[in-house]
Structure formats: C-alpha cells, structure tokens
Design an enzyme around this catalytic site. Structure first.
Site, PDB file in Angstrom:
ATOM      1  N   SER A   1       0.833  -1.200   0.000  1.00 43.84           N
ATOM      2  CA  SER A   1       0.000   0.000   0.000  1.00 43.84           C
ATOM      3  C   SER A   1       0.875   1.260   0.000  1.00 43.84           C
ATOM      4  O   SER A   1       1.604   1.511  -0.954  1.00 43.84           O
ATOM      5  CB  SER A   1      -0.951  -0.042   1.201  1.00 43.84           C
ATOM      6  OG  SER A   1      -1.993   0.904   1.070  1.00 43.84           O
TER       7      SER A   1
ATOM      8  N   ASP B   1      -9.893  -3.739  -5.573  1.00 40.31           N
ATOM      9  CA  ASP B   1      -9.358  -3.030  -4.405  1.00 40.31           C
ATOM     10  C   ASP B   1     -10.320  -1.890  -4.085  1.00 40.31           C
ATOM     11  O   ASP B   1     -10.612  -1.060  -4.952  1.00 40.31           O
ATOM     12  CB  ASP B   1      -7.965  -2.471  -4.722  1.00 40.31           C
ATOM     13  CG  ASP B   1      -7.248  -1.893  -3.505  1.00 40.31           C
ATOM     14  OD1 ASP B   1      -7.877  -1.105  -2.768  1.00 40.31           O
ATOM     15  OD2 ASP B   1      -6.069  -2.212  -3.307  1.00 40.31           O
TER      16      ASP B   1
ATOM     17  N   HIS C   1      -7.740  -5.264  -1.001  1.00 46.50           N
ATOM     18  CA  HIS C   1      -6.564  -4.446  -0.707  1.00 46.50           C
ATOM     19  C   HIS C   1      -5.604  -5.217   0.190  1.00 46.50           C
ATOM     20  O   HIS C   1      -5.937  -5.558   1.336  1.00 46.50           O
ATOM     21  CB  HIS C   1      -6.987  -3.139  -0.031  1.00 46.50           C
ATOM     22  CG  HIS C   1      -5.844  -2.211   0.240  1.00 46.50           C
ATOM     23  ND1 HIS C   1      -5.129  -1.614  -0.785  1.00 46.50           N
ATOM     24  CD2 HIS C   1      -5.274  -1.793   1.401  1.00 46.50           C
ATOM     25  CE1 HIS C   1      -4.172  -0.864  -0.253  1.00 46.50           C
ATOM     26  NE2 HIS C   1      -4.233  -0.965   1.062  1.00 46.50           N
TER      27      HIS C   1
END
Length: 346
Positions: A160, A287, A316
């Site tokens: 991320s 996501d 995610h």
C-alpha cells in the site's frame, strides 16, 4: 517446512489468482486479510535504530525502528535480504509483514521489518510527521544495513503506502540503483495518491477512511504532546477526510503547497517509467480504494523492467486464495507470488 519444500510450494501455488471460496468480494477480502490470525514462528528480532535524517541546529535527528532477523553469520551476507515496508498506520507487526517474514525466513532470507517514522510506537524518535514521499528513508535503511552487514542481494517489499515508497525510490534511483538492489515489489501500491485518496472518501469506503482518520489524528495529537512548539493542536479539529488532513496538516508540516502538490510530488506514478531494476506489482481490480489510473498502467506496462499483475479479485493487500492442507499452502497468494519473484532475482 524446509527451504526446498517452501520453493516447491511456491511453484505449485503461484499461478493465476483464484479467490477463496465465499470470500470473493473485495471488501470481504480486505477485511478478512487484515484480521485473520497468522502463525508466527520467527525468532526474536534484533531491534535496530537507523538514522534517516540528521539533526540540525533546531531539531533532533529522525530515526526509524527496524526489527531484524538474520541468518547465521557465515552465510548472512550471501543470502537474499528483504526489507519490508508496511502501509498507512501499519507497523513492523502488521499481519502481512509477519506473514511475509515467516515465508522469507523459511526460504533462507534475512528479514528487515522497517517501521516508517512515528510508527511502531516511535513518535519520540523524530520531530517530523511521516508521509508517502519519504522514499529516502527506505534508501537510508538499505544503505545502512548493506554497509553494516555486507549484504549482497536486497529486495524492497512494500504494501500500500509502503508500496508507493519502494516504487518511488526505485524510480528516483533509476539506472543509478546500487548493485545490491536486486528487486522491488509493490503489493496494492498506492502509486496514484490523489485518485486513491478520493476513492477512499466515497460513501462505500467511508468506514476505511474513518478508521485511518481516527488513527492518524490520534497520532498527530501524540506529536502535539511531544513537540508542542512545532504542532498546532487546533488543526486536528473538524478534519473529515484524508484529503483534508493532508491539505491541512501533512502538506503544511512536510514542505508541500497543499494536498494536490503533495499527491503529485510524493506519488511513485511520476517516476515509474525510470525504474531500472526487476520489479513486481500486484494489484486487484476490486481493491476498494487504491486506484491505478489507465495512464499509470500504460507506463508500467511499457517499462520492460516491471511485471504488473492485475487480478479481478483480491481486495486491498489480501489476495486470499483457497488453502491446501495436503501441501501446506496457506492461501496467501501474494506472499507466495512475491517470494518466487524475489528468489528468482536474488
């Protein structure tokens, strides 16, 4: 599991991603991936502080905390080393960091679980905030351990926000990347910061945004208490979105003109065409909030050093596939896939 068995398991299960039964939805993947308990058999870590920004006449140095797991000294420098960087409001103890570390350790790698500035309970170790543009912190950590331990093969793994950091660093280094850097891996990387911040503010994603905001504002209040001469507590009042927080606080204290300037200058998307080391990017089309624009996808696909794998499902930072008890496969597809890539480029 022995390293050989680990590699065989990787080869068997690193094919096209198929989501775990009954966990197809991107929100379910995201939530379950964050909260499923993980088995941890790592040895006790060696805690090391690394200076990432020197002291000045007006402020203390900035340090980050790394939790390290080293292979035996006689083989240490020759073994692949993974520096794992967590996401927004994560730490070296985040589930995906622990999961990857266990697999990498069993495969014979050295592990460096890096906390970003202020994370992992280290707010007092830096007078600054942390943000998505601090790619030089990752470089400082890599250079420190290469020099200290004589490491020959390093891979950067980021999830991320951490994915944005490692990809941004790789782009900034370009063809001048040190020879010890053998690969870079981003899982659900937030490389297009502006579109991702806006997606996070959509109605269906407000629970995620509120969770991040509560944590970020709580951390900001801790910084106010530690450095009252630096930070204004009133700036935290009434913040209702990540973009607003970045515009009002992050940009102000980190040298950006505003949120838009921050999102542009800190985004890896700006430099991905300059990446010159083997790079793997894993991104799920469902996501909930990380977006990779069509323009960025085109630039990624045009760079021969980058392998971009997009899946229809995975959420995610989750990518939960069906476990296989017969082979010992735990169903964490991204972790097996990135491990195979790391070993292939070590």
């Amino acid at each position: 599991m022995t390293p050989t068995a680990e590699i065989e398991s990787i080869e068997s299960h690193a094919a096209e991603f198929q989501p775990r039964r009954f966990i197809i939805n991107g929100h379910l993947q995201t939530i379950m991936g964050n909260y499923l308990p993980r088995f941890n058999s790592l040895p006790a870590p060696e805690a090391t502080l690394v200076e990432v920004s020197p002291a000045t006449a007006s402020q203390i140095a900035s340090q980050v905390l790394c939790h390290c797991h080293w292979q035996p000294e006689d083989i240490r420098s020759s073994r692949p080393t993974a520096i794992i960087v967590h996401g927004l409001e994560g730490s070296s103890d985040s589930q995906y960091v622990v999961g990857n570390s266990n697999k990498l350790w069993r495969a014979g790698c050295n592990i460096i679980r890096m906390n970003m500035r202020n994370c992992g309970g280290t707010e007092a170790l830096t007078p600054t905030l942390y943000h998505s543009g601090l790619s030089n912190d990752v470089l400082a950590v890599m250079n420190f351990f290469v020099a200290q331990r004589g490491l020959r093969s390093v891979s950067l793994i980021g999830y991320s926000m951490g994915g944005n950091l490692v990809l941004k660093l790789a782009g900034e280094l370009g063809s001048d990347a040190p020879s010890e850097l053998h690969s870079v891996i981003g899982v659900s990387p937030a490389l297009d910061l502006g579109p991702s911040a806006d997606a996070l503010h959509r109605k269906q994603n407000r629970l995620y945004e509120l969770k991040f905001l509560r944590a970020l504002l709580s951390r900001y209040r801790r910084k106010v208490a530690l450095f009252p001469h630096v930070y204004d507590p009133n700036l935290a009042i009434g913040v209702r979105s990540l973009r607003e927080l970045d515009d009002r606080i992050t940009a102000l204290y980190s040298g950006f003109a505003g949120a838009e300037d921050y999102y542009y200058r800190a985004a890896a998307a700006r430099v991905i065409d300059q990446i010159a080391v083997p790079t793997l990017i894993l991104h799920a089309l469902d996501d909930p909030f990380v977006r990779i624009t069509d323009e960025s996808c085109s630039r990624l696909e045009a760079n021969p050093n980058i392998r971009l794998i997009t899946t229809h499902h995975g959420g995610h930072c989750a990518f939960l596939a069906q476990p296989d008890a017969d082979t010992g496969y735990d169903g964490y597809w991204a972790e097996h896939t990135l491990l195979r890539f790391l070993l292939a480029n070590a």
